[in-house]
Structures are given as C-alpha cells and as structure tokens.
Motif scaffolding. Structure first.
Motif, PDB file in Angstrom:
ATOM      1  N   ARG A 162       0.808  -1.219   0.000  1.00  0.00           N
ATOM      2  CA  ARG A 162       0.000   0.000   0.000  1.00  0.00           C
ATOM      3  C   ARG A 162       0.842   1.270   0.000  1.00  0.00           C
ATOM      4  O   ARG A 162       0.291   2.376  -0.057  1.00  0.00           O
ATOM      5  N   SER A 163       2.148   1.145   0.076  1.00  0.00           N
ATOM      6  CA  SER A 163       3.008   2.331   0.205  1.00  0.00           C
ATOM      7  C   SER A 163       3.092   3.128  -1.088  1.00  0.00           C
ATOM      8  O   SER A 163       3.414   4.313  -1.078  1.00  0.00           O
ATOM      9  N   GLY A 164       2.820   2.479  -2.225  1.00  0.00           N
ATOM     10  CA  GLY A 164       2.932   3.161  -3.509  1.00  0.00           C
ATOM     11  C   GLY A 164       4.363   3.370  -3.961  1.00  0.00           C
ATOM     12  O   GLY A 164       4.606   4.049  -4.963  1.00  0.00           O
ATOM     13  N   LYS A 165       5.328   2.801  -3.256  1.00  0.00           N
ATOM     14  CA  LYS A 165       6.743   2.944  -3.604  1.00  0.00           C
ATOM     15  C   LYS A 165       7.242   1.670  -4.288  1.00  0.00           C
ATOM     16  O   LYS A 165       6.728   0.573  -4.044  1.00  0.00           O
ATOM     17  N   PRO A 166       8.258   1.784  -5.148  1.00  0.00           N
ATOM     18  CA  PRO A 166       8.885   0.568  -5.686  1.00  0.00           C
ATOM     19  C   PRO A 166       9.502  -0.242  -4.546  1.00  0.00           C
ATOM     20  O   PRO A 166      10.261   0.304  -3.729  1.00  0.00           O
ATOM     21  N   VAL A 167       9.155  -1.507  -4.470  1.00  0.00           N
ATOM     22  CA  VAL A 167       9.645  -2.382  -3.403  1.00  0.00           C
ATOM     23  C   VAL A 167      10.368  -3.558  -4.033  1.00  0.00           C
ATOM     24  O   VAL A 167       9.836  -4.220  -4.937  1.00  0.00           O
ATOM     25  N   PHE A 168      11.588  -3.818  -3.550  1.00  0.00           N
ATOM     26  CA  PHE A 168      12.374  -4.953  -4.032  1.00  0.00           C
ATOM     27  C   PHE A 168      12.553  -5.931  -2.876  1.00  0.00           C
ATOM     28  O   PHE A 168      13.059  -5.567  -1.812  1.00  0.00           O
ATOM     29  N   LEU A 169      12.116  -7.157  -3.107  1.00  0.00           N
ATOM     30  CA  LEU A 169      12.178  -8.195  -2.086  1.00  0.00           C
ATOM     31  C   LEU A 169      13.531  -8.896  -2.166  1.00  0.00           C
ATOM     32  O   LEU A 169      13.829  -9.578  -3.154  1.00  0.00           O
ATOM     33  N   ALA A 170      14.347  -8.709  -1.142  1.00  0.00           N
ATOM     34  CA  ALA A 170      15.675  -9.321  -1.084  1.00  0.00           C
ATOM     35  C   ALA A 170      15.592 -10.576  -0.224  1.00  0.00           C
ATOM     36  O   ALA A 170      15.398 -10.500   0.997  1.00  0.00           O
ATOM     37  N   ALA A 171      15.697 -11.729  -0.873  1.00  0.00           N
ATOM     38  CA  ALA A 171      15.684 -13.004  -0.164  1.00  0.00           C
ATOM     39  C   ALA A 171      17.106 -13.302   0.284  1.00  0.00           C
ATOM     40  O   ALA A 171      17.928 -13.798  -0.491  1.00  0.00           O
ATOM     41  N   ASN A 172      17.404 -12.988   1.526  1.00  0.00           N
ATOM     42  CA  ASN A 172      18.783 -13.029   2.016  1.00  0.00           C
ATOM     43  C   ASN A 172      19.176 -14.429   2.504  1.00  0.00           C
ATOM     44  O   ASN A 172      18.327 -15.286   2.736  1.00  0.00           O
ATOM     45  N   LYS A 173      20.489 -14.610   2.630  1.00  0.00           N
ATOM     46  CA  LYS A 173      21.122 -15.833   3.139  1.00  0.00           C
ATOM     47  C   LYS A 173      21.000 -16.992   2.140  1.00  0.00           C
ATOM     48  O   LYS A 173      20.943 -18.165   2.526  1.00  0.00           O
ATOM     49  N   ILE A 174      20.955 -16.617   0.849  1.00  0.00           N
ATOM     50  CA  ILE A 174      21.008 -17.624  -0.216  1.00  0.00           C
ATOM     51  C   ILE A 174      22.459 -17.724  -0.657  1.00  0.00           C
ATOM     52  O   ILE A 174      22.941 -16.930  -1.464  1.00  0.00           O
ATOM     53  N   ASP A 175      23.169 -18.692  -0.113  1.00  0.00           N
ATOM     54  CA  ASP A 175      24.614 -18.758  -0.314  1.00  0.00           C
ATOM     55  C   ASP A 175      25.023 -19.623  -1.499  1.00  0.00           C
ATOM     56  O   ASP A 175      26.203 -19.614  -1.891  1.00  0.00           O
ATOM     57  N   ASN A 176      24.094 -20.369  -2.087  1.00  0.00           N
ATOM     58  CA  ASN A 176      24.459 -21.229  -3.216  1.00  0.00           C
ATOM     59  C   ASN A 176      23.221 -21.500  -4.064  1.00  0.00           C
ATOM     60  O   ASN A 176      22.096 -21.140  -3.694  1.00  0.00           O
ATOM     61  N   ASP A 177      23.439 -22.141  -5.214  1.00  0.00           N
ATOM     62  CA  ASP A 177      22.339 -22.404  -6.140  1.00  0.00           C
ATOM     63  C   ASP A 177      21.274 -23.302  -5.525  1.00  0.00           C
ATOM     64  O   ASP A 177      20.073 -23.138  -5.795  1.00  0.00           O
ATOM     65  N   ARG A 178      21.686 -24.251  -4.711  1.00  0.00           N
ATOM     66  CA  ARG A 178      20.715 -25.185  -4.137  1.00  0.00           C
ATOM     67  C   ARG A 178      19.722 -24.481  -3.214  1.00  0.00           C
ATOM     68  O   ARG A 178      18.589 -24.925  -3.053  1.00  0.00           O
ATOM     69  N   ALA A 179      20.152 -23.360  -2.616  1.00  0.00           N
ATOM     70  CA  ALA A 179      19.279 -22.654  -1.673  1.00  0.00           C
ATOM     71  C   ALA A 179      18.269 -21.740  -2.358  1.00  0.00           C
ATOM     72  O   ALA A 179      17.392 -21.182  -1.684  1.00  0.00           O
ATOM     73  N   GLU A 180      18.368 -21.591  -3.700  1.00  0.00           N
ATOM     74  CA  GLU A 180      17.483 -20.651  -4.377  1.00  0.00           C
ATOM     75  C   GLU A 180      16.024 -21.076  -4.314  1.00  0.00           C
ATOM     76  O   GLU A 180      15.120 -20.251  -4.470  1.00  0.00           O
ATOM     77  N   ALA A 181      15.776 -22.354  -4.080  1.00  0.00           N
ATOM     78  CA  ALA A 181      14.388 -22.799  -3.913  1.00  0.00           C
ATOM     79  C   ALA A 181      13.749 -22.131  -2.701  1.00  0.00           C
ATOM     80  O   ALA A 181      12.535 -21.893  -2.681  1.00  0.00           O
TER      81      ALA A 181
END
Length: 468
Positions: free
Chosen positions: A137-156
């Motif tokens: 509802r903020s009306g601002k561009p929001v980018f969701l940073a999925a943190n602590k993804i240290d390798n390809d296997r964790a991208e799920a």
C-alpha cells in the motif's frame, strides 16, 4: 578583472564549463533515498555494509542492534543515493521495539525505493506478511531481497517468497555478496532522476509540532483543531503509520503530521531520549515546516536546542513558538530575552511567536509565520542577480587569506530550493566564518526568514589563461 577576489566572465569561461556547473548542481541536490527494512536479524545492516563497500552499520548476531534510522551516502554505477539502515520491523512490538518499528515505518514513508529483506532460510513469518501488506500500500517501488542464499541449491528457498505479493524475490547473500549487484541494478533503475521535494504536490502544506515533553504540543493541537478552527477530517494511514490531521487555519487547509505519536507517553523511563528522538525525527522528516514549541515559563534547555538543530539539519522551514506565555511575568521575560540572545544565536532568522495554547493567545500569528517560513523555503534567486549581489559583497569584504593566497569566487548559482542551497565555485577554500558572513548578507538582501540556507563551496584552481 575588476578586483582581486572576483573573476570576470571571460575567466569563468576558461575556468569552468556548463557540464561542470551541471555536475555541481546535481551534487547539491538531494539524492533519492533507498530504505532497507525488514524484521530484526534478517541481515539488513550486513546488506548495507555490502552496498557501501565498507563496514559502517553495526552488525551483531543479536536482534535489534540497529534501533534508529541511519543514513549513508552511497552510489552504484553513476547513480548517487542515500541509503537508510533501519531498526527491525515488528508490527505488534511493545515498548522500545514498537518505536523501532515506527522509525522503520517513517523510513518507508519518506523513501523513494524500498528494499525489503527477508531471511529466506526461515521463510516468510507473520511479521513479514504484515510488513508486506503495508509495503504493497506504500505506492513505492519495493524490491524483495531473499537473504542468506549462499548457493544455487538454496534458491528454492527464495522462490517460496513469491506468496508475499511483492513480485519476484531477488536471491542474495549479503554476507558473501552473491546477487547483490543484480539487486542494485534493479534498484537504481527505479530511482527517480532527482528526488521530489517534500510536499512537492499541490496538497496541504505539511506541519509538525515538536518539542520536549510537557511544552503543550497536544494542548496546542487540540486548540487548533477544536475551539478556534474546524477539523476537516483525519487521514488515517496504515496500522502502523501515524495519523495526519487536516485542519483549517487562516482560510486554508494544513496537514499536521505525526502529532499523535509525539504526544504519547513513554512507558519506560529507560531510553527516554531515544524515544523522544525517534518520534521527533520522524515528524520532522515528514514535514515541510516545523513549529518547535518551547516552554517560555522555563529556562531554555539542551533538549530544546537539540530539537532546533534537528530541524536545521533536516533542512525544514522553522517557526519558534514560545508557549505558556500566560505564565510569563516581567522578570521571566527579561531572563528569556537574555537566554534567547545567548542560546539561539544560530537561528536569529527563525520567526518567533509568543502564544498560549491554554488561553488561545496570539494563535492567529502562527499561520503568517508558517507562510513566511515556507515562502522563504521555496525562494529561488536568479543566477544573474545572485552573481551581481556576490560581486558587490566580495568587492567590499574579500575572503580572508588562507595559506598565503586569497581565494577567488568565480561563479555562484542556486542549486535547489527547499531549503535554498547555493553553490560557490572558488579557487580556494572559504573559511566557515566567511561563509557565515555570506549567509548573513544573503538574508539581509533576500530575506529567507524562517528557512535554513546551505552554502556549498566547490574548490578548483583557476586554469591558465588561453592565448587569444
């Protein structure tokens, strides 16, 4: 060259070019703001440090280390921006943690772009979901940073965060830098070319009532909204946003921001200064003009001076309202004048109004004072007039010699308004005392009553004269 301290137009053309002026003006403008928000201990400060390329934000494996918003100058590629690290987001938090959440909410309100950090190894919590609804509802561009993804296997783990409704999650590792560059590419693409000025629209001007406890903020707001004027309506924000009151004053509508939060009592004595600072800074950031209330019946305090300094640093228009004037006798008036002369030497330009929220004394003077301060805040001096003024001032009072050389002022321009910001192109450093002298002369000539003035000096040695 007409004198030894001002360079004429031909010298200017040799020393600088239009691109250089444009660059200096761009540097003087307020960069857009990127706020990094999220629950405690999801890696916000680690991400801030990664973006800055240096260790600035405090990082500990303990929730809630960052309690206040902290701003840093940052850049990515050719884009400059202000990066804000915030306290942890907890929508149902109590006490100190509730105020941290309020500060994060203010950051979301005032930022141009928001990075919402989620711990992808934990997944979306109830707090994350509540924050995501507010961000939507903020009306601002929001980018969701999925943190602590240290390798390809964790991208799920990142993929499941689609259900937050904030678009594609950006898998990153703030600790190791993985994916941060791609995230910043998207963030900088969404930044506005120049940050929109506070209250830049055509709506009601935004006013904050701030001051130390028990100076009469709530009494003044109630008086303005009740006995003397009519309340248009209350504009409710989200569940954590403050409520802004629209009040009719002097034939126009004014938006009083965050005043409800300012008058809430603090439940815990510990951290009192932090509580006051959080609410006061939030109100100042959201306003265009700030009315600083001071208890005229009591000696000026360090806290009064600190709040005034916060307004100046934020670059907001300023009005000083000395409240409880009904309690001031002749002896106190004499002492107050001495205190003002001694303690408020840095703000002789701020309009002063002596009022009583209790009796309604002189409240009608607040609107003219606010209008005057805002008019100064919006004032722009044409470049030709500014340079003619400076040429005369410098001819009469040259800059002091520094290191055996006298600096020359080559050119000047007003880069921005809100507040008025001037850039002086010089051949040497200008002492702080001389800059204060120039500010006084600017005020004497052009007014600027109620607005801070910023003077930036861009130093560059004059180039050698070309053969003609």
């Amino acid at each position: 060259m007409s004198d030894g301290t001002w360079v004429d137009e031909s010298d200017w053309e040799i020393g600088y070019d239009a691109d250089e002026v444009a660059e200096a003006v761009a540097e003087a403008e307020t960069p857009p703001v990127v706020a990094v928000v999220g629950r405690p201990n999801v890696g916000k400060s680690t991400l801030v440090n990664r973006i800055l390329g240096r260790r600035e934000a405090v990082v500990q494996d303990v929730p809630g280390v960052t309690r206040d918003r902290v701003s840093y100058d940052a850049s990515w590629g050719d884009r400059r921006f202000i990066l804000q690290d915030t306290g942890g987001w907890e929508p149902d938090a109590k006490g100190l943690q509730q105020l941290v959440a309020e500060q994060a909410a203010v950051a979301m309100r005032t930022a141009d772009v928001i990075i919402f950090v989620v711990d992808a190894t934990v997944g979306a919590t109830i707090a994350d979901e509540a924050a995501a609804k507010i961000l939507q509802r903020s009306g601002k561009p929001v980018f969701l940073a999925a943190n602590k993804i240290d390798n390809d296997r964790a991208e799920a783990d990142a993929a499941v965060l689609w259900n937050l409704g904030l678009g594609e999650p950006h898998p990153i590792s703030a600790m190791h830098g993985r994916g941060v560059a791609d995230l910043l590419d998207h963030v900088t693409e969404a930044l506005p070319p120049v940050r929109k000025p506070v209250g830049g629209g055509t709506g009601p001007r935004r006013v904050a009532l701030v001051g130390k406890p028990n100076v009469g903020k709530s009494s003044l707001l109630n008086r303005l909204a009740g006995d003397q004027v009519s309340v248009v309506h209350d504009v409710a924000g989200t569940t954590v946003d403050p409520v802004d009151s629209l009040i009719e004053l002097g034939g126009k509508t004014w938006r009083f921001v965050d005043t409800a939060g300012l008058r809430r009592k603090v439940a815990h004595a510990r951290g009192h200064e932090f509580y006051a600072s959080v609410r006061t800074r939030g109100a100042i950031d959201a306003a265009e003009v700030v009315i600083v209330l001071i208890d005229a019946s009591q000696p000026l305090s360090e806290q009064d001076l600190r709040i005034i300094s916060m307004v100046i640093e934020a670059g907001r228009a300023l009005v000083l309202a000395f409240n409880k004037w009904d309690l001031v006798d002749e002896d106190r008036r004499y002492l107050l004048e001495r205190e003002i002369d001694r303690e408020l030497v840095q703000v002789p330009w701020a309009p002063r109004v002596n009022i009583s929220a209790k009796t309604g004394r002189a409240l009608q003077k607040l609107v003219p004072a606010m209008e005057q301060a805002l008019a100064s805040w919006d004032t722009r001096i044409p470049t030709s007039r500014l340079n003619t003024f400076l040429r005369d001032v410098v001819a009469a009072t040259p800059p002091p010699v520094r290191g055996g050389r006298q600096p020359k002022i080559m050119f000047a321009t007003q880069a921005t308004t809100r507040p008025p910001t001037f850039v002086l192109f010089t051949t040497g450093f200008l002492e702080a005392g001389y800059r204060r002298f120039l500010e006084r002369r600017l005020r004497e000539t052009f007014g600027f009553e109620g607005s801070p003035i910023h003077i930036n000096v861009r130093v560059r040695e004059k180039r050698g004269r070309r053969n003609r």
